[in-house]
Design a protein around this motif. Structure first.
Motif, short mmCIF file in Angstrom:
data_model
loop_
_atom_site.label_atom_id
_atom_site.label_comp_id
_atom_site.label_asym_id
_atom_site.label_seq_id
_atom_site.Cartn_x
_atom_site.Cartn_y
_atom_site.Cartn_z
N VAL A 12 0.84 -1.21 0.00
CA VAL A 12 0.00 0.00 0.00
C VAL A 12 0.87 1.25 0.00
O VAL A 12 0.63 2.20 -0.75
CB VAL A 12 -0.93 -0.01 1.23
N LEU A 13 1.91 1.25 0.84
CA LEU A 13 2.79 2.41 0.91
C LEU A 13 3.58 2.56 -0.37
O LEU A 13 3.78 3.68 -0.87
CB LEU A 13 3.74 2.25 2.09
N ALA A 14 4.01 1.43 -0.95
CA ALA A 14 4.83 1.50 -2.15
C ALA A 14 4.07 2.04 -3.34
O ALA A 14 4.63 2.72 -4.21
CB ALA A 14 5.37 0.10 -2.49
N ILE A 15 2.77 1.75 -3.41
CA ILE A 15 1.97 2.27 -4.52
C ILE A 15 2.07 3.78 -4.57
O ILE A 15 2.25 4.38 -5.63
CB ILE A 15 0.50 1.83 -4.37
N GLY A 16 1.95 4.41 -3.40
CA GLY A 16 2.03 5.86 -3.37
C GLY A 16 3.41 6.37 -3.71
O GLY A 16 3.58 7.36 -4.41
N LEU A 17 4.46 5.70 -3.20
CA LEU A 17 5.82 6.18 -3.40
C LEU A 17 6.29 6.02 -4.83
O LEU A 17 6.95 6.89 -5.38
CB LEU A 17 6.76 5.40 -2.46
N LEU A 18 5.92 4.89 -5.45
CA LEU A 18 6.46 4.60 -6.77
C LEU A 18 5.70 5.29 -7.90
O LEU A 18 6.21 5.43 -9.00
CB LEU A 18 6.44 3.08 -7.02
N THR A 19 4.47 5.71 -7.63
CA THR A 19 3.67 6.26 -8.72
C THR A 19 3.26 7.70 -8.49
O THR A 19 2.42 8.23 -9.20
CB THR A 19 2.40 5.41 -8.93
N ALA A 20 3.85 8.35 -7.52
CA ALA A 20 3.43 9.72 -7.19
C ALA A 20 3.66 10.69 -8.32
O ALA A 20 3.02 11.73 -8.40
CB ALA A 20 4.20 10.18 -5.94
N ALA A 21 4.57 10.38 -9.23
CA ALA A 21 4.90 11.32 -10.31
C ALA A 21 4.17 11.00 -11.60
O ALA A 21 4.50 11.55 -12.64
CB ALA A 21 6.42 11.29 -10.56
N CYS A 22 3.16 10.12 -11.54
CA CYS A 22 2.54 9.65 -12.78
C CYS A 22 1.29 10.41 -13.17
O CYS A 22 0.59 10.00 -14.08
CB CYS A 22 2.20 8.16 -12.65
N SER A 23 0.94 11.47 -12.47
CA SER A 23 -0.27 12.20 -12.82
C SER A 23 -0.13 12.88 -14.16
O SER A 23 0.92 13.41 -14.50
CB SER A 23 -0.56 13.25 -11.73
N ASP A 24 -1.22 12.86 -14.91
CA ASP A 24 -1.23 13.49 -16.23
C ASP A 24 -2.12 14.73 -16.19
O ASP A 24 -3.32 14.62 -16.02
CB ASP A 24 -1.78 12.49 -17.26
N PRO A 25 -1.55 15.92 -16.30
CA PRO A 25 -2.34 17.15 -16.23
C PRO A 25 -3.47 17.19 -17.24
O PRO A 25 -4.49 17.83 -17.01
CB PRO A 25 -1.30 18.26 -16.49
N SER A 26 -3.31 16.51 -18.36
CA SER A 26 -4.34 16.57 -19.40
C SER A 26 -5.59 15.83 -19.02
O SER A 26 -6.60 15.91 -19.70
CB SER A 26 -3.78 16.00 -20.72
N ALA A 117 -6.73 1.72 -0.79
CA ALA A 117 -5.67 0.71 -0.94
C ALA A 117 -4.93 0.85 -2.26
O ALA A 117 -3.73 0.59 -2.34
CB ALA A 117 -6.27 -0.69 -0.82
N ILE A 118 -5.65 1.29 -3.31
CA ILE A 118 -5.01 1.46 -4.62
C ILE A 118 -4.43 2.86 -4.77
O ILE A 118 -3.89 3.23 -5.81
CB ILE A 118 -6.01 1.16 -5.76
N ASN A 119 -4.54 3.67 -3.70
CA ASN A 119 -4.06 5.06 -3.69
C ASN A 119 -4.71 5.84 -4.83
O ASN A 119 -4.06 6.32 -5.75
CB ASN A 119 -2.54 5.12 -3.81
N ALA A 120 -6.04 5.94 -4.74
CA ALA A 120 -6.83 6.52 -5.82
C ALA A 120 -6.38 7.91 -6.22
O ALA A 120 -6.33 8.24 -7.41
CB ALA A 120 -8.31 6.54 -5.41
N LYS A 121 -6.04 8.75 -5.25
CA LYS A 121 -5.68 10.14 -5.57
C LYS A 121 -4.48 10.21 -6.50
O LYS A 121 -4.38 11.11 -7.35
CB LYS A 121 -5.39 10.91 -4.29
N THR A 122 -3.57 9.27 -6.35
CA THR A 122 -2.36 9.27 -7.16
C THR A 122 -2.52 8.47 -8.45
O THR A 122 -2.05 8.88 -9.51
CB THR A 122 -1.17 8.69 -6.36
N ASN A 123 -3.21 7.35 -8.36
CA ASN A 123 -3.19 6.39 -9.47
C ASN A 123 -4.41 6.40 -10.38
O ASN A 123 -4.33 5.90 -11.51
CB ASN A 123 -3.03 4.97 -8.90
N LEU A 124 -5.53 6.95 -9.93
CA LEU A 124 -6.77 6.84 -10.70
C LEU A 124 -7.24 8.19 -11.24
O LEU A 124 -7.03 9.22 -10.62
CB LEU A 124 -7.87 6.24 -9.84
N GLN A 125 -7.91 8.13 -12.37
CA GLN A 125 -8.54 9.32 -12.93
C GLN A 125 -9.83 9.60 -12.17
O GLN A 125 -10.63 8.69 -11.94
CB GLN A 125 -8.89 9.09 -14.41
N PRO A 126 -10.08 10.84 -11.78
CA PRO A 126 -11.38 11.17 -11.17
C PRO A 126 -12.47 11.11 -12.23
O PRO A 126 -12.25 11.45 -13.39
CB PRO A 126 -11.17 12.59 -10.66
#
Length: 444
Positions: A12-26, A117-126
């Motif tokens: 759970v913690l690693a999901i946030g750490l490893l993907t924090a930079a993957c947001s797409d502004p578009s 658990a999937i760290n929605a704010k970081t990994n998922l599109q709203p």
């Protein structure tokens, strides 16, 4: 003795750490959440020639998108590949995402605990502002799929309800003429079946190391307690899994097993075995959720199902079901960093719940979530009974708790003889506390 929870917390913690930079502004969002704008939703029939999308699905949901995917590909020119992820599905997905391996869309349990658990704010599109939302049955529109005031999951089918699927012919032959009205009545009927030489309940205690249905036997008798705020107390760390009524439900399940109320091959039986056994009349009842009925539909036609299979919700004091939106009920769209594919993912969701929804409901032969799209007249009676029970159902652990510990794995270990009920409760509490602490929940 297997201690699984440290790895899951680390995941759970690693999901946030490893993907924090993957947001797409578009994508019309930021890492802190936010809403997709109206412009973020492409027309359902926009050309997607050359675009390839991947959908992750579980063993019990990998056939669900078949008709929609086919129609979407024909309409848009896109290519959509459905990939089955091995069970235990949720843990397998979390592990993959933690290493940076992400699909475009995935079936996912739309509860707050699983979105966390999937760290929605970081990994998922709203998915706020989605064009299908106003078409939804009002009572279901905001029931699930929302985390921290942002919508991240699209509900595509009626949320699952924990309850009992039963073989009408088997019960009638044993002299059982009505379904039980409380847990005591359920156990009395089980004894009646056992005396008649019939296996009362069939459980999938093996299932390739992922006996996910075992937890239904613990959660169903907690329905009234859940309505009374049980999971709020667990979230506040004032009630623990080692306390009543949760430990009582675990020990009660163990006693049922010890009393011989389950199939003799409970340690090795699988999800597939459950469907075959109930249809064949080799067992009288199965405690399950909606995805189980999808399996039954793959084995028999509606006329046979209506003749043989019924459903009733059950709880300690009555017939209160427990709703548990599962991964087969909803989809999430990932932030992949590819703006074109992210837009195409939103387009597929728009089509699925838009122009393609009527065909989807008819092909799946299931209850419609949209009043403007009629439920097919061919939907089996048991599915209609499940949908009817939803309005009075209580929330499950997955729906109301801040974290979703691996209760089912420990119950599986209990079935195998490696854990006692007390150990199941303590290990589950320990994992819950670690997951809650990792999320920053007060009191942990």
């Amino acid at each position: 003795m297997k201690m699984r929870y440290p790895a899951l917390v680390a995941g759970v913690l690693a999901i946030g750490l490893l993907t924090a930079a993957c947001s797409d502004p578009s994508s019309g969002s930021s890492d802190s959440g936010g809403s997709a704008t109206a412009a973020a939703w492409p027309a359902q029939d926009a050309s997607l020639s050359g675009v390839k999308l991947t959908i992750w699905a579980a063993q019990n949901s990998n056939t669900v998108p078949k008709s929609v995917v086919s129609a979407f590909e024909k309409k848009t020119g896109a290519t959509v590949n459905v990939v089955t992820i091995t069970d235990p599905y949720e843990q397998s997905v979390q592990t993959k995402v933690a290493t940076g391996d992400k699909p475009d869309l995935a079936f996912w349990q739309p509860t707050a605990s699983q979105l966390a658990a999937i760290n929605a704010k970081t990994n998922l599109q709203p998915l706020d502002g989605a064009p299908w939302l106003d078409k939804m049955e009002p009572a279901l529109k905001d029931l699930t799929g929302i985390f921290d005031k942002t919508r991240y999951a699209a509900l595509i089918s009626t949320p699952a309800v924990i309850g009992v699927y039963y073989n009408k012919e088997v019960l009638a032959k044993a002299g059982i003429t009505s379904t039980p009205t409380n847990w005591t009545g359920l156990l009395q009927d089980a004894q009646t079946l056992k005396t008649a030489g019939v296996t009362p309940f069939f459980e999938m205690g093996g299932n390739a190391g992922a006996p996910w249905a075992t937890q239904w036997w613990v959660q169903a008798p907690l329905a009234e307690a859940a309505q009374g705020g049980l999971w709020d107390k667990v979230n506040a760390n004032t009630t623990k899994f080692t306390d009543a009524p949760i430990i009582d439900a675990i020990t009660g399940y163990k006693k049922m097993i010890d009393d011989g109320l389950f199939n003799s091959d409970i340690k090795t039986a699988t999800f597939e075995d459950q469907g075959k056994a109930l249809l064949a009349g080799d067992a009288g009842m199965v405690m399950q959720v909606n995805s189980y009925f999808s399996q039954l539909q793959s084995l028999a036609k509606t006329d046979e199902l209506n003749q043989k299979i019924g459903f009733f919700p059950i709880s300690t004091d009555g017939n209160v079901g427990t709703y548990i939106p599962d991964q087969s009920n909803a989809l999430v769209a990932f932030k992949t960093g590819d703006a074109k594919r992210e837009a195409a993912s939103r387009q597929l969701l728009s089509f699925w719940l838009g122009d393609g929804y009527a065909d989807f409901v008819n092909t799946l032969n299931t209850v419609s979530l949209q009043p403007s799209v009629p439920t097919p007249s061919t939907v089996p009676d048991a599915l209609l009974a499940v949908a009817k029970s939803l309005s009075t159902s209580a929330g499950s652990m997955q729906a109301l708790a801040v974290a979703n510990p691996d209760l089912y794995l420990r119950l599986g270990d209990m079935i195998q003889g490696s854990l006692t009920p007390e150990q199941v409760a303590q290990q589950t509490q320990d994992q819950f506390a670690q997951l809650a602490s990792a999320q920053g929940v007060a009191g942990f």
